[in-house]
Enzyme design. Structure first.
Site, PDB file in Angstrom:
ATOM      1  N   LYS A 110      18.598  13.678  43.155  1.00 44.00           N
ATOM      2  CA  LYS A 110      17.939  14.271  44.328  1.00 44.00           C
ATOM      3  C   LYS A 110      18.375  13.492  45.570  1.00 44.00           C
ATOM      4  O   LYS A 110      18.470  12.260  45.534  1.00 44.00           O
ATOM      5  CB  LYS A 110      16.424  14.205  44.145  1.00 44.00           C
ATOM      6  CG  LYS A 110      15.636  14.898  45.249  1.00 44.00           C
ATOM      7  CD  LYS A 110      14.130  14.890  44.937  1.00 44.00           C
ATOM      8  CE  LYS A 110      13.333  15.641  46.012  1.00 44.00           C
ATOM      9  NZ  LYS A 110      11.884  15.656  45.736  1.00 44.00           N
ATOM     10  N   SER A 112       6.156  18.085  43.103  1.00 47.20           N
ATOM     11  CA  SER A 112       7.555  18.363  43.426  1.00 47.20           C
ATOM     12  C   SER A 112       8.556  18.237  42.271  1.00 47.20           C
ATOM     13  O   SER A 112       9.719  18.592  42.433  1.00 47.20           O
ATOM     14  CB  SER A 112       8.022  17.465  44.572  1.00 47.20           C
ATOM     15  OG  SER A 112       7.495  17.920  45.791  1.00 47.20           O
ATOM     16  N   SER A 171       9.360  20.171  45.971  1.00 45.49           N
ATOM     17  CA  SER A 171      10.494  19.894  46.814  1.00 45.49           C
ATOM     18  C   SER A 171      11.805  19.641  46.070  1.00 45.49           C
ATOM     19  O   SER A 171      12.874  19.742  46.670  1.00 45.49           O
ATOM     20  CB  SER A 171      10.181  18.692  47.697  1.00 45.49           C
ATOM     21  OG  SER A 171      10.111  17.512  46.922  1.00 45.49           O
TER      22      SER A 171
END
Lengths: 484, 95
Positions: free
Chosen positions: A76, A175, A151
């Site tokens: 990420k 998330s 997210s």
């Protein structure tokens, strides 16, 4: 090779069926061919990945390989990667080449994993649909008119489309679990403090936690084993030995006490999603689990308390982005205040600005007690509900999300509706507990996630409970048809 | 709590955020809605509940006051918007 799990790829590498360079080239090729329509990666590091793959092949040849050596993963874009752009999905950091590695990144490197690139995400991890990213929305591989969740939406989409063997995420209010559910993959948010936050760009420091997403619980167990552990560079890291998360996967779950919180099966839950979850619970009964109805009476406080605690901490954490030492700086500032205001005003997107303002307001003189302290009191009530529940049950199960993936644009203009899409995941962060989402079936041809919530540091049990289900179901092995 | 435009401007100033004048009504609307959501907390009496600052109720760990970092100024300043002689440059603050 792309259908193989991390565990299967590791076996293939050790047996010499293929090399890490071949595996890495295969993923790089898939990303080139298939990611155009998904937008799941912000940065792909082809040369560095191939160099890491070569080093991994040498390590394999020397017989020094671990379970992640030579396995291609994606990180990420919230984790700092030395020499590689680390944007956090924001214009603010579009020009930021991180000068050091996050602990998580160091640990993957040490394990010999190959980093394919950095994945798209909601700006500063604030969002539930990946629509707040400066780099544009990510599409859900199961239906590209829908969101992948957020997210960690880029990571989840990349995993679902098999554009990496495993991916990392972070989870402040859901998330990891929410996108894992909407994309039909397995994701784990560990106990607060289990994985180091050093070099992970901070959103809400009392909630943020890094975790892993992959096809199977076994793969997540392998990844967590590499990621977890004490780090003196993170002041909230917990000094507790890391167990072998794969050791207990095979354990029989007969007699396991599973709590179903009635508040998570109430109004708002889509009827068809409920049916899928009930079928999964039936499967657990067949595996010998004992189902108990429980109550988490303060569940309704979670979203309100979260939208004080998270914005308050974010307004403080994001004050570091001031246009002075790194990141975006506005053109021709008149004076220092103008430099701060315009660099931040132009560098941050609308959702980030909203949260900074809510947090600033909640922490301002005269409002601190009414908002922040009140939210912290509510937080204790939520946490106490779980303590009481875990005196009676071993794990808690619930739908990860009340609906399947929604359409891109559907909730983008209404923050409140967007916030409520995390209604089933937020309480776990406020309490600091570990939680998972595992694929449990489909509704309207879109994946449904079953959430497993465990007691503090009980990740091994969650992984065992997830693995046992995955031995008798194949939802986690399904691949969206355009990516086969 | 409902926020008006002047309050939004004040908050934006406290947060050092330049906000476009045209966007202020929209921010006022959204922020007011968020505060209304948040105020649902007030339905529950929490006077006897102690605030929870840390999920594991742990205290901040202290470390020995020892040098652990090496000087990497040049390396870290490679990502700075503007530097000179190892210093970060900003518009003149003192006349």
């Amino acid at each position: 090779m792309y259908q193989l799990t991390i565990a299967e790829q590791a076996q293939g590498l050790k047996a010499g069926q293929f090399s890490s360079v071949e595996l890495t080239k295969m993923y790089l090729d898939r990303i080139k061919r298939m990611d155009g329509g998904l937008n799941s990666y912000i940065t792909v590091v082809e040369e560095a990945a191939l160099a890491q793959a070569q080093a991994a092949d040498q390590r394999l040849a020397r017989g020094e390989a671990g379970p992640l050596t030579g396995i291609p993963v994606a990180q990420k874009d919230i984790f700092c990667t030395n020499g590689v752009k680390t944007s956090c999905g924001s214009k603010m950091l579009d020009n930021f080449i991180a000068p050091y590695d996050a602990t998580v990144i160091e640990k993957f490197h040490a394990a010999g994993a190959v980093m394919l690139g950095k994945t798209n995400m909601d700006e500063f991890a604030m969002g539930s649909s990946n629509e707040t990213s400066f780099y544009g929305p990510v599409k859900n591989p199961w239906d590209t008119s829908t969101v992948p969740g957020g997210s960690s939406g880029g990571s989840a989409a990349a995993m679902a489309a098999r554009l990496a063997a495993g991916v990392t995420g972070t989870d402040t209010g859901g998330s990891i679990r929410q996108p894992a559910a909407l994309c039909g993959i397995t994701g784990l948010k560990p106990t607060y403090g289990r994985v180091s936050r050093y070099g992970m760009i901070a959103f809400a420091s009392s909630l943020d936690q890094a975790g892993a997403m992959a096809q199977s619980a076994e793969d997540v167990a392998i990844m967590l084993g590499a990621m977890a552990g004490f780090d003196e560079r993170d002041s909230t890291s917990v000094d507790k030995a890391v167990p072998d998360y794969t050791a207990g996967l095979q354990k029989d779950i007969r007699g396991l006490k599973v709590g179903l919180p009635k508040e998570y099966f109430a109004a708002g839950l889509d009827g068809d999603v409920a049916r899928v979850i009930e079928t999964a619970i039936e499967e657990y009964k067949r595996l010998g689990a004992e189902i108990v109805e429980i109550s988490l009476p303060n569940s309704a406080l979670s979203v309100p308390a979260y939208y004080v605690v998270a914005p308050a901490e974010c307004s403080s954490n994001l004050s570091r982005f001031d246009g002075v030492r790194f990141g975006y700086r506005c053109e021709a500032p008149q004076d220092l205040e103008d430099l701060y205001k315009r660099s931040r005003g132009e560098g941050f997107g609308a959702e980030v600005k909203r949260r900074i303002m809510i947090g600033t307001y909640a922490l301002s003189a005269g409002y601190y007690d009414a908002y922040y302290i009140k939210a912290q009191r509510a937080r204790r009530l939520i946490s106490d509900d779980f303590k009481q529940a875990f005196a009676k049950v071993d794990v808690i199960m619930a739908p990860t999300t009340p609906t399947v993936a929604f359409k891109i644009g559907e909730k983008a203009d209404d923050p409140i509706t967007m916030y409520l899409s995390d209604i089933n995941t937020i309480a776990v962060n406020l309490a600091g507990l570990p939680g998972m989402s595992i694929p449990a079936g489909f509704s309207q041809k879109l994946p449904v996630g079953l959430q497993l919530i465990g007691n503090y540091f009980d990740e091994a049990r969650l992984l065992n409970v997830a693995h046992q289900y995955q031995q008798v179901t194949d939802w986690h092995r399904q691949i969206p048809q355009d990516f086969v | 709590m409902s926020l008006d435009s002047s309050e939004v401007k004040k908050i934006a100033h406290l947060a050092r955020l330049a906000i476009d004048e045209n966007d202020i009504p929209q921010y006022a609307h959204n922020l007011s809605n968020i505060l209304q959501l948040v105020e649902q907390m007030n339905a529950v009496d929490t006077d006897q509940v102690s605030p929870m600052a840390h999920p594991l109720d742990e205290n901040q760990r202290l470390r020995d006051d020892a040098v652990t970092e090496t000087d990497q100024r040049e390396h870290f300043q490679t990502v700075a918007p503007q530097i000179e002689n190892g210093l970060y440059l900003v518009p003149k603050v003192i006349e």
